[in-house]
Design an enzyme around this catalytic site. Structure first.
Site, mmCIF file in Angstrom:
data_model
loop_
_atom_site.group_PDB
_atom_site.id
_atom_site.type_symbol
_atom_site.label_atom_id
_atom_site.label_comp_id
_atom_site.label_asym_id
_atom_site.label_seq_id
_atom_site.Cartn_x
_atom_site.Cartn_y
_atom_site.Cartn_z
ATOM 1 N N ASN A 51 0.837 -1.208 0.000
ATOM 2 C CA ASN A 51 0.000 0.000 0.000
ATOM 3 C C ASN A 51 0.872 1.258 0.000
ATOM 4 O O ASN A 51 0.399 2.346 0.290
ATOM 5 C CB ASN A 51 -0.893 0.034 1.242
ATOM 6 N N HIS A 137 -14.421 -2.540 5.230
ATOM 7 C CA HIS A 137 -13.258 -3.231 5.806
ATOM 8 C C HIS A 137 -13.574 -3.885 7.163
ATOM 9 O O HIS A 137 -14.438 -3.416 7.908
ATOM 10 C CB HIS A 137 -12.150 -2.196 5.993
ATOM 11 N N GLU A 179 -15.991 3.135 3.267
ATOM 12 C CA GLU A 179 -14.660 3.432 2.725
ATOM 13 C C GLU A 179 -14.881 4.386 1.551
ATOM 14 O O GLU A 179 -15.955 4.382 0.945
ATOM 15 C CB GLU A 179 -13.994 2.153 2.211
ATOM 16 N N SER A 183 -10.865 -0.987 -0.448
ATOM 17 C CA SER A 183 -9.531 -1.582 -0.380
ATOM 18 C C SER A 183 -9.360 -2.808 -1.265
ATOM 19 O O SER A 183 -8.260 -3.071 -1.738
ATOM 20 C CB SER A 183 -9.199 -1.952 1.059
ATOM 21 N N ASP A 208 -13.859 6.389 5.640
ATOM 22 C CA ASP A 208 -12.559 5.735 5.806
ATOM 23 C C ASP A 208 -11.765 6.011 4.533
ATOM 24 O O ASP A 208 -12.053 5.448 3.477
ATOM 25 C CB ASP A 208 -12.791 4.233 6.026
ATOM 26 N N HIS A 211 -7.306 4.302 1.754
ATOM 27 C CA HIS A 211 -6.628 4.094 0.467
ATOM 28 C C HIS A 211 -6.699 5.313 -0.451
ATOM 29 O O HIS A 211 -6.199 5.268 -1.571
ATOM 30 C CB HIS A 211 -7.198 2.857 -0.234
ATOM 31 N N LYS A 240 -0.100 3.719 4.725
ATOM 32 C CA LYS A 240 -0.272 3.314 3.329
ATOM 33 C C LYS A 240 0.468 4.340 2.449
ATOM 34 O O LYS A 240 1.690 4.306 2.396
ATOM 35 C CB LYS A 240 -1.749 3.150 3.020
HETATM 36 N N1 PMP Z 1 -9.493 0.667 6.647
HETATM 37 C C1 PMP Z 1 -9.204 0.149 5.451
HETATM 38 C C2 PMP Z 1 -10.136 0.406 4.325
HETATM 39 C C3 PMP Z 1 -8.047 -0.599 5.269
HETATM 40 O O1 PMP Z 1 -7.771 -1.143 4.077
HETATM 41 C C4 PMP Z 1 -7.177 -0.798 6.356
HETATM 42 C C5 PMP Z 1 -5.855 -1.562 6.204
HETATM 43 N N2 PMP Z 1 -5.919 -2.681 5.448
HETATM 44 C C6 PMP Z 1 -7.521 -0.255 7.584
HETATM 45 C C7 PMP Z 1 -8.672 0.477 7.696
HETATM 46 C C8 PMP Z 1 -6.649 -0.461 8.763
HETATM 47 O O2 PMP Z 1 -5.553 0.356 8.721
HETATM 48 P P1 PMP Z 1 -4.190 -0.037 9.463
HETATM 49 O O3 PMP Z 1 -3.456 -0.953 8.549
HETATM 50 O O4 PMP Z 1 -3.499 1.241 9.709
HETATM 51 O O5 PMP Z 1 -4.596 -0.733 10.723
#
Ligand code: PMP
Length: 390
Positions: A51, A137, A179, A183, A208, A211, A240
């Protein structure tokens, strides 16, 4: 009474069951610096699975910054933010984020996972309603579960259903959570419309931007900034596109005050290392700078090149995105295609249940500004070759 040996057999059976369903997971041993290539088991592969969209995780300026902040503030925060871990670097980064996001306040979390759980459990309880996209997520799903709020899930991007679910008015608080760039799908949530639905129903909109932050919008401020949408609460990650680790929540002062008082994933955990927070501050400054903009432009050029090459092999991408899912279906098949890509020098991980719904396994390519045209050509041709045998 169950004996210890029987218990062990039980664990073994559960693990074997995951293997039989092609859902067994392990952690590949990674070596070297993060970048356009990745070393796995001593082999160097082109990396389409991180990422680190802007290549900042190995930026020399940030590596130096981490050393300098460590010398000045030490390597550990020594306590929770609420006890003795609230260093001036944490406060400086929060102030910077609030300015960058154009919000009255911001709050750091150790990770995006902790941030989503913290936000949802602080704002929602048994008297509240959370309405959540079906593809959100795991951290959002877990936040909904832990909040004990009534949670209603709508089909991906189905705005009519979202409105219907928000109609009941017997809740203390209504929250819509999504989101912005998904993701595992790389598609973009229709947040302009979602915001007006939220306004009509008196609901708070939680975004969120894990990404999208760093990648989209003016100064990399995200998808909402790109569209000019003002959410009530935005979560973004620092691990990321920012290349470091951690996360933030940007919102109004009262919301942040409530989260500080209620989020167990903030209160009961040691604050992030000030060296790391200082590095994240420098990373954000880079993201917002001309260099950040140049990296975003290169990333988007890479996205366009990859899409063009995919089209040549018969794969049409609907929306250009730095996250490109290649839909396969079955978990075993997705993992086999991914393994074949790896043999061909390309690392693009298979994504399976429960990360995505059953039967919708995929290979997920993530692009970065560091990829060369040749890397991207190699990625597309390895995929084409790998798909031939399945
Ligand atoms: N929200 C989304 C949409 C994600 O893709 C991710 C990480 N995969 C997270 C939250 C969590 O973030 P972190 O890796 O900082 O815990």
């Amino acid at each position: 009474m169950i004996t210890l040996t029987e218990k062990r057999n039980d664990l073994e059976l559960e693990i074997r069951d995951l293997e039989e369903k092609a859902l067994y997971r392990s952690m590949p041993p990674i070596g070297g610096m993060p970048g356009r290539t990745i070393q796995i088991d001593g082999n160097t592969l082109i990396n389409f699975s991180g990422n680190n969209y802007l290549g900042l995780a190995s930026h020399p300026q940030l590596i130096r910054a981490m050393g300098l902040y460590a010398e000045r503030y030490g390597v550990g925060a020594t306590a929770s933010r609420l006890i003795a871990g609230n260093t001036e670097v944490h406060r400086e980064l929060e102030n910077y984020i609030a300015k960058w996001k154009h919000t009255p306040a911001a709050l750091l979390f150790g990770s995006g996972y902790q941030a989503n759980i913290g936000v949802l459990t602080s704002l929602a309880g048994p008297d509240d309603l959370i309405v959540s996209d079906e593809l959100n997520h795991a951290s959002i799903i877990d936040g909904c579960r832990l909040s004990k709020a009534k949670t209603a899930v709508y089909p991906h991007f189905d705005l009519d259903r979202l409105s219907e679910l928000l109609a009941p008015s017997d809740h203390r608080r209504k929250i819509v959570v999504t989101e912005t760039v998904f993701s595992m799908d790389g598609d973009y949530a229709p947040i302009t419309e979602m915001k007006s639905i939220c306004n009509n129903h008196g609901a708070l909109l939680v975004l969120d931007e894990a990404h999208a932050g760093g990648v989209l919008g003016p100064q990399g401020r995200g998808w909402a900034a790109h569209l000019g949408v003002e959410a009530d609460i935005t979560m973004g990650t620092l691990g990321k596109a920012m290349g470091v680790s951690g996360a933030y929540v940007a919102a109004g002062k009262k919301i942040i005050e409530l989260i500080i008082n209620k989020a167990r994933s903030l209160i009961y955990t040691t604050a992030s290392s000030p060296a790391l927070i200082g590095t994240a501050l420098e990373a954000l400054k880079l993201v917002a700078s001309e260099e950040g903009e140049a990296r975003r432009v290169t990333l988007m050029n890479n996205v366009n090149l990859f899409n063009k090459l995919l089209l040549n092999i018969g794969i049409k991408i609907h929306e250009p995105s730095h996250i490109v899912p290649i839909h396969i279906g079955g978990s075993a098949k997705a993992m086999a295609v991914s393994a074949r890509c790896r043999e061909l020098g390309v690392f693009a991980h298979g994504i399976r249940y429960p990360t995505v719904p059953e039967g919708s396994a995929r290979i997920r390519f993530t692009l970065m500004s560091e990829h060369t045209g040749e890397d991207i050509e190699k990625g597309a041709s390895a995929l084409s070759e790998a798909l031939k045998n399945y």
